[in-house]
Write a protein that holds these residues in place. Sequence first.
Motif, PDB file in Angstrom:
ATOM      1  N   VAL A   1       6.990  -1.048   2.618  1.00 46.32           N
ATOM      2  CA  VAL A   1       6.324  -1.441   1.382  1.00 46.32           C
ATOM      3  C   VAL A   1       4.974  -0.742   1.333  1.00 46.32           C
ATOM      4  CG1 VAL A   1       5.366  -3.348   0.051  1.00 46.32           C
ATOM      5  CG2 VAL A   1       7.453  -3.702   1.368  1.00 46.32           C
ATOM      6  N   GLY A   2       4.700  -0.155   0.151  1.00 48.24           N
ATOM      7  CA  GLY A   2       3.434   0.540   0.045  1.00 48.24           C
ATOM      8  C   GLY A   2       3.056   0.827  -1.388  1.00 48.24           C
ATOM      9  N   VAL A   3       2.249   1.890  -1.580  1.00 49.31           N
ATOM     10  CA  VAL A   3       1.728   2.256  -2.900  1.00 49.31           C
ATOM     11  C   VAL A   3       2.859   2.482  -3.889  1.00 49.31           C
ATOM     12  CG1 VAL A   3       0.420   3.980  -4.172  1.00 49.31           C
ATOM     13  CG2 VAL A   3      -0.389   3.216  -1.942  1.00 49.31           C
ATOM     14  N   VAL A   4       3.937   3.110  -3.449  1.00 49.62           N
ATOM     15  CA  VAL A   4       5.045   3.419  -4.355  1.00 49.62           C
ATOM     16  C   VAL A   4       5.619   2.133  -4.943  1.00 49.62           C
ATOM     17  CG1 VAL A   4       7.365   4.399  -4.487  1.00 49.62           C
ATOM     18  CG2 VAL A   4       5.584   5.579  -3.197  1.00 49.62           C
ATOM     19  N   ASN A   5       5.764   1.100  -4.133  1.00 48.41           N
ATOM     20  CA  ASN A   5       6.314  -0.158  -4.612  1.00 48.41           C
ATOM     21  C   ASN A   5       5.429  -0.802  -5.676  1.00 48.41           C
ATOM     22  OD1 ASN A   5       6.940  -0.007  -1.408  1.00 48.41           O
ATOM     23  ND2 ASN A   5       8.723  -0.752  -2.550  1.00 48.41           N
TER      24      ASN A   5
ATOM     25  N   GLY B   1       6.119  -1.183  -9.929  1.00 48.72           N
ATOM     26  CA  GLY B   1       6.150  -2.564 -10.367  1.00 48.72           C
ATOM     27  C   GLY B   1       6.937  -3.506  -9.496  1.00 48.72           C
ATOM     28  N   GLN B   2       7.324  -3.103  -8.314  1.00 48.69           N
ATOM     29  CA  GLN B   2       8.096  -3.976  -7.437  1.00 48.69           C
ATOM     30  C   GLN B   2       7.214  -4.984  -6.708  1.00 48.69           C
ATOM     31  OE1 GLN B   2      10.351  -1.563  -4.731  1.00 48.69           O
ATOM     32  NE2 GLN B   2      11.982  -1.120  -6.242  1.00 48.69           N
ATOM     33  N   LYS B   3       6.012  -4.588  -6.388  1.00 53.74           N
ATOM     34  CA  LYS B   3       5.130  -5.426  -5.592  1.00 53.74           C
ATOM     35  C   LYS B   3       3.755  -5.499  -6.238  1.00 53.74           C
ATOM     36  CE  LYS B   3       8.079  -6.071  -2.157  1.00 53.74           C
ATOM     37  NZ  LYS B   3       8.569  -7.416  -1.730  1.00 53.74           N
ATOM     38  N   THR B   4       3.045  -6.571  -5.885  1.00 52.70           N
ATOM     39  CA  THR B   4       1.663  -6.703  -6.317  1.00 52.70           C
ATOM     40  C   THR B   4       0.768  -6.042  -5.278  1.00 52.70           C
ATOM     41  OG1 THR B   4       1.354  -8.791  -5.164  1.00 52.70           O
ATOM     42  CG2 THR B   4       2.188  -8.892  -7.460  1.00 52.70           C
ATOM     43  N   ILE B   5      -0.511  -5.913  -5.631  1.00 46.74           N
ATOM     44  CA  ILE B   5      -1.459  -5.266  -4.718  1.00 46.74           C
ATOM     45  C   ILE B   5      -1.605  -6.084  -3.449  1.00 46.74           C
ATOM     46  CG2 ILE B   5      -3.863  -4.536  -4.421  1.00 46.74           C
ATOM     47  CD1 ILE B   5      -3.961  -3.932  -7.394  1.00 46.74           C
TER      48      ILE B   5
ATOM     49  N   ASP C   1      -0.757   4.914 -15.064  1.00 45.08           N
ATOM     50  CA  ASP C   1      -1.974   4.109 -15.237  1.00 45.08           C
ATOM     51  C   ASP C   1      -2.144   3.098 -14.118  1.00 45.08           C
ATOM     52  OD1 ASP C   1      -2.564   5.438 -17.555  1.00 45.08           O
ATOM     53  OD2 ASP C   1      -1.581   3.968 -18.864  1.00 45.08           O
ATOM     54  N   ALA C   2      -1.038   2.796 -13.464  1.00 45.79           N
ATOM     55  CA  ALA C   2      -1.106   1.818 -12.381  1.00 45.79           C
ATOM     56  C   ALA C   2      -1.995   2.324 -11.247  1.00 45.79           C
ATOM     57  CB  ALA C   2       0.301   1.513 -11.852  1.00 45.79           C
ATOM     58  N   THR C   3      -2.097   3.630 -11.105  1.00 46.69           N
ATOM     59  CA  THR C   3      -2.959   4.202 -10.061  1.00 46.69           C
ATOM     60  C   THR C   3      -4.409   3.827 -10.313  1.00 46.69           C
ATOM     61  OG1 THR C   3      -1.446   6.064  -9.804  1.00 46.69           O
ATOM     62  CG2 THR C   3      -3.654   6.320  -8.900  1.00 46.69           C
TER      63      THR C   3
END
Length: 809
Positions: free
Chosen positions: A655-659, A663-667, A698-700
């Motif tokens: 699990v990391g930045v890609v997730n 939109g799979q994971k929260t920060i 934009d998520a970045t």
Amino acid sequence: MDQNFNFIDNSKESISDIKKYIFRVLANWKWFLLTIPIALSISHYKNISTQRIYGLNSTIAIKEKQNPLFASGTNIAFNWGGTSDKVESVRRVLSSRSHNEQVVEDLQFYIQYLKEGRFRIEDAYGETPFTVRLEENKFQLLNTIIKIDFIDAINYNLTIDFGEAKTKKVINYVEGKTHVYDVVNSKFSQKFELDKPINLPYLNITLESLKGFGDVSGKSFMISFKSVNDAVKQYNNVRANSITGTSLLNVTSMGSNKKRLVDYINRTVEVLVENQLEQKTNYAYQTLEFIDKQFKNTQDSLRLIEDNIGNYKESKNIYNLSIEGSQIFSETRGLDREQVVYAERLEYYKNLENYINTSQNYTSIPAPAIIDIEDASISSKITSLTKLSIEKEKLQNEVTDNHPTLVALNQQIETAKNVLLENVSSIKNVIKLSLKNSRRRLGNFNYQLKKLPKKEQGLLVYQRKYAMTEGNFKYLLQKRYEADIAIAASVSDITILDKAKDTGQVSTMPRKSFNYMIGLLLGVILPLFLIVGFEVLNTKVQTVEEVEQLSPIPVLGVVGKSMEKNNLAVALKPKSVVAEAFRALRSNIHFLFDRSTVSKPKTIVVTSSISGEGKTFVSINMATVFALSGKKTVLVGLDLRKPKIFDDFHLNNDVGVVNYLIGQKTIEEIVQKTHIENLDFITAGPVPPNPSELILNDATKELIDYLRQKYDYIILDTPPVGLVADAFELLQFADATLYVVRQNFTHKGMFKMINDKYKKGELSKISIVLNDFKMKSKYGYGYGYGYGYGHGYYEREKEPFYKRLFKRK
């Protein structure tokens, strides 16, 4: 003023570059320490192993020597100037095969005396306690080593190893013949005594003992026989060099045995003197032979006439001439002799004229045998023509037929020939006129003779014949004496001024000093070329100075080479040199932040040109030093194509930045804690098929904004800018950018792209970090502890002695 300032700066920079290259060369002193002794050792081996070659010489003078008993017109050893080119002729003779063949045969130099040397079989001429005497008209083994091992002062073993040869050539030096001998045994060995003959089918010699060699027991020598032709080839190196402005020649020869050289040079000069004297007197011998024949014929004629006169007087009973008859006889006898002389001269000039008209070479113009050349102009013209012909003969061997010098010389010869022919024609006319007058006067006396009584006329005729023949007899007798004296008194035109002698001359080859000098130069030049070649061909970054020369981007610091097992260099050894280097970077990076961001969270982007330059290593340790200083720090792995930063923290990459970006994971779900206090970590996550599109999402921006609210320092480990464009998209979030360059890994050409963007203003707040740096003096001055603005800390090799010598106190 500005221009002058720039000029001074450029001069200092050039001097600095020169000093830098000098130090780089001197830093490799170990190479020179290795190559110079090796090169000198090779030179030494060459000096001791190369055959010693000596040069000896003899000086001779060449000057024509005429017999002072004769005038130029009456000399029985007469020549037309053929010796004018005698110096050049002598030089050619000395190098001729026939001359050297005679010398080799005289000295028997087809017999080789040999001994075993350290590096080769050496010439032992003059060093053997024996000489070889050949049995006359018998065969000797050719081109085969004959070994002689002394048992004592008298006895020796003679050994011949034929090897696998089935036949061997043998030679008879008297007849000059060779034939084949069928080998019976592959090896022959037998005991013999000195001074006793050896008679074998293939060897017929006697070893004659020589005194003065001491105890020869146990010593070994060798002999071998060459053909005369092979031996002569060895002595074609005899050179005769003329001394400018003189008729002196230095006769020089080179060889490995000085005793052999002395004997050969002296004998070659002696043979030269003997042959030259023989050639010089050859004309006199031929003239003497002709005179002897004429003398015998005249003597026989004189006896016959004497008998006829006696018989005539008895038969006619008349014994004396009258007064009138005696007067006529006296007058006619002189006229008869005069006509003979005129006739001989006229015959010679006819032959001379014919020779000049029909011949193309005037070096051998026939000389008068028994007549005198009274006209000095004829002698001078013939001498001049002969000299020109000799000069032409010499020039033809050096230039082509249409050479201007040869063309001019041919014109001179033609002119001299025509002038000589005119003179000869004029003298012929004079002689003919004189002969005609003599005959007319003789005719008058013959008319008076007819008035005498018949008996007296007959007696007068006999006495005239007798007087004429007697005059010829006396003339020939005189010429014969002259020829004998000329032969006996003739001396060679060659005088030996200085004989060849061994006076302890040193060898001319090998040239020891020259070889050592060449060895030293090669020992210096070869490693120098290698060092310079390496520097020229090396396209990788080595020093901070090179980085500053290659890029206008400032250098933030230098990180030394880490010896740890993973990238956590600061965490594993907080007091190490590498850890201190990162602390220096932590301090220096504050100068990149402007006043508006001093109290705000900072985002630091770490990138490089290509993979392998230490970008991840710098990212991890920069994050570590910030965390250890009490700052909340997060390390974000944004190299989505090649994630590997998680291995050093022993975390997973599931699990990391890609997730988060998809939109799979929260920060909160992607942030992981590390074992280092104040340091959190976000891995890159699974490798996506579209990393560039995800970065541009934009998520970045939302991720970065969120992290700014939670942390003091955000360290972004991005992809290499030289390979993908992702890093450039992330620079918009950077408060400072670290561009990592690795020593001896990053190519100098990698700076072009980043320089172009920096100059265009597309990049700001960017600095370079030189990674994996190990200070070596060969790379110039370098940056040490606390240099200038604190580039960092790194391990440094001990400065070599020459550097310490030049360092200021």
